[in-house]
Design a protein around this motif. Structure first.
Motif, mmCIF file in Angstrom:
data_model
loop_
_atom_site.group_PDB
_atom_site.id
_atom_site.type_symbol
_atom_site.label_atom_id
_atom_site.label_comp_id
_atom_site.label_asym_id
_atom_site.label_seq_id
_atom_site.Cartn_x
_atom_site.Cartn_y
_atom_site.Cartn_z
ATOM 1 N N UNK A 193 0.855 -1.180 0.000
ATOM 2 C CA UNK A 193 0.000 0.000 0.000
ATOM 3 C C UNK A 193 0.894 1.233 0.000
ATOM 4 N N UNK A 194 0.788 2.036 -1.038
ATOM 5 C CA UNK A 194 1.545 3.278 -1.137
ATOM 6 C C UNK A 194 0.599 4.443 -0.864
ATOM 7 N N UNK A 195 0.966 5.261 0.100
ATOM 8 C CA UNK A 195 0.120 6.367 0.551
ATOM 9 C C UNK A 195 0.747 7.690 0.115
ATOM 10 N N UNK A 196 -0.070 8.561 -0.444
ATOM 11 C CA UNK A 196 0.402 9.876 -0.873
ATOM 12 C C UNK A 196 -0.453 10.943 -0.197
ATOM 13 N N UNK A 197 0.178 11.815 0.590
ATOM 14 C CA UNK A 197 -0.540 12.989 1.079
ATOM 15 C C UNK A 197 -0.339 14.106 0.065
ATOM 16 N N UNK A 198 -1.362 14.916 -0.143
ATOM 17 C CA UNK A 198 -1.269 15.955 -1.175
ATOM 18 C C UNK A 198 -2.232 17.087 -0.869
ATOM 19 N N UNK A 199 -2.059 18.189 -1.590
ATOM 20 C CA UNK A 199 -2.975 19.314 -1.497
ATOM 21 C C UNK A 199 -3.819 19.406 -2.748
ATOM 22 N N UNK A 200 -5.121 19.528 -2.592
ATOM 23 C CA UNK A 200 -6.008 19.583 -3.760
ATOM 24 C C UNK A 200 -5.676 20.764 -4.663
ATOM 25 N N UNK A 201 -5.189 21.853 -4.086
ATOM 26 C CA UNK A 201 -4.883 23.018 -4.915
ATOM 27 C C UNK A 201 -3.701 22.754 -5.854
ATOM 28 N N UNK A 202 -2.954 21.685 -5.587
ATOM 29 C CA UNK A 202 -1.827 21.321 -6.438
ATOM 30 C C UNK A 202 -2.156 20.150 -7.364
ATOM 31 N N UNK A 203 -3.404 19.708 -7.324
ATOM 32 C CA UNK A 203 -3.830 18.628 -8.210
ATOM 33 C C UNK A 203 -3.838 17.271 -7.540
ATOM 34 N N UNK A 204 -4.756 16.434 -7.971
ATOM 35 C CA UNK A 204 -4.876 15.066 -7.448
ATOM 36 C C UNK A 204 -3.797 14.192 -8.086
ATOM 37 N N UNK A 205 -3.095 13.369 -7.322
ATOM 38 C CA UNK A 205 -2.072 12.470 -7.898
ATOM 39 C C UNK A 205 -2.700 11.554 -8.947
#
Length: 291
Positions: A165-177
């Motif tokens: 399981x690979x988990x990515x935290x991100x910001x929606x303002x920078x786009x969805x992975x």
């Protein structure tokens, strides 16, 4: 012998990945015509070669010869050889900027616009991407982060048989992975950004984590997410998948999503589930302005 087919978008990092695999003990060949995959594999199988791990770089640079890609894979199937397809991808604007920086010519746009070549290449690789065993989006990865991802997958033969399981935290303002299989929006949680004492910290700091996780809704969400993964993972395995990519997003990708992604990673590893976590947007400076 296990074979890794390294393919994907031009400019997404295939050369870098082949170098990483070479340093890890793989016999690497770049830009091999796909029609020769089976013949090359037979050469490697000779007892005097000592070759047990092979990585082949195969992509659109082969021109019309790339049309033999799936026929080459069929040759491996007929030989009874195991293989994995690693597909390197990146956002179109990132690829365009990389070409601008390096001033290299795109293989499909030698006499035209790079953006047109990227669009054409993505269309040509659509079916290849669907068949990929692993997909890595390198849009926001530093070389050392890419190295860690590749090593996690291919460092030993057992890795091919484990589910990760690979988990990515991100910001929606920078786009969805683009590589994410599942995406969860945690913007409903209380935001530490508006606390002056926490604004400049991140979800990796204990004060921010405590702020996020002390709310009942946060613990309920985490419990529900773990229960969902417990239900889904066996079915993904039965379908032949090797990994599940979970994206957890908040506004800027620095506070809430980082705290939740870190807790998810911790919980999974405690259950002896192979897992990795990447905080894609944690180092971006603009979060200070926009929240």
């Amino acid at each position: 012998m296990h074979i890794v087919i390294v393919t994907g978008m031009s400019g997404a990092g295939k050369t870098t990945v082949l170098k990483i695999l070479e340093n890890a003990g793989y016999h690497c060949v770049d830009n091999l015509p796909p029609a020769l995959i089976g013949s090359f594999a037979l050469l490697c199988l000779k007892p005097d070669t000592g070759i047990t791990q092979v990585a082949l770089g195969i992509d659109i640079r082969g021109g019309t010869m790339f049309a033999d890609f799936f026929a080459g894979l069929a040759d491996l199937d007929n030989l009874g050889l195991a293989y994995s397809i690693l597909f390197l991808d990146a956002a179109n604007d990132v690829l365009l900027n990389r070409y601008k920086e390096t001033r290299h010519l795109h293989p499909l746009a030698k006499d035209g616009l790079v953006s047109v070549g990227i669009t054409q290449e993505r269309a040509k690789l659509e079916e290849v991407r669907k068949k990929a065993s692993y997909i890595i989006d390198t849009s926001f990865l530093l070389p050392r982060q890419l190295k860690i991802k590749v090593h996690d997958i291919f460092s030993n033969s057992a890795a091919f048989n484990r589910f990760q399981v690979n988990i990515i935290s991100f910001g929606f303002k920078n786009g969805i992975p683009s590589e994410a299989d599942l995406v969860f929006d945690v913007r409903f949680l209380p935001n530490p950004f508006y606390d002056p004492k926490l604004k400049l910290q991140s979800g990796l700091d204990s004060d921010v984590r405590e702020y996020v996780m002390r709310h009942e809704i946060s613990s309920r969400f985490m419990e529900s997410l773990l229960n969902m993964l417990d239900m889904l993972i066996p079915h993904y395995i039965s379908e032949g998948k090797n990994q599940l990519i979970v994206g957890i997003g908040c506004t800027g990708g620095r506070h809430r999503s980082v705290a939740l992604a870190s807790d998810l990673h911790r919980s999974l590893t405690q259950r002896e589930q192979a897992a990795d976590v990447v905080h894609r947007d944690i180092g971006r400076d603009e979060y200070i302005k926009q929240g």
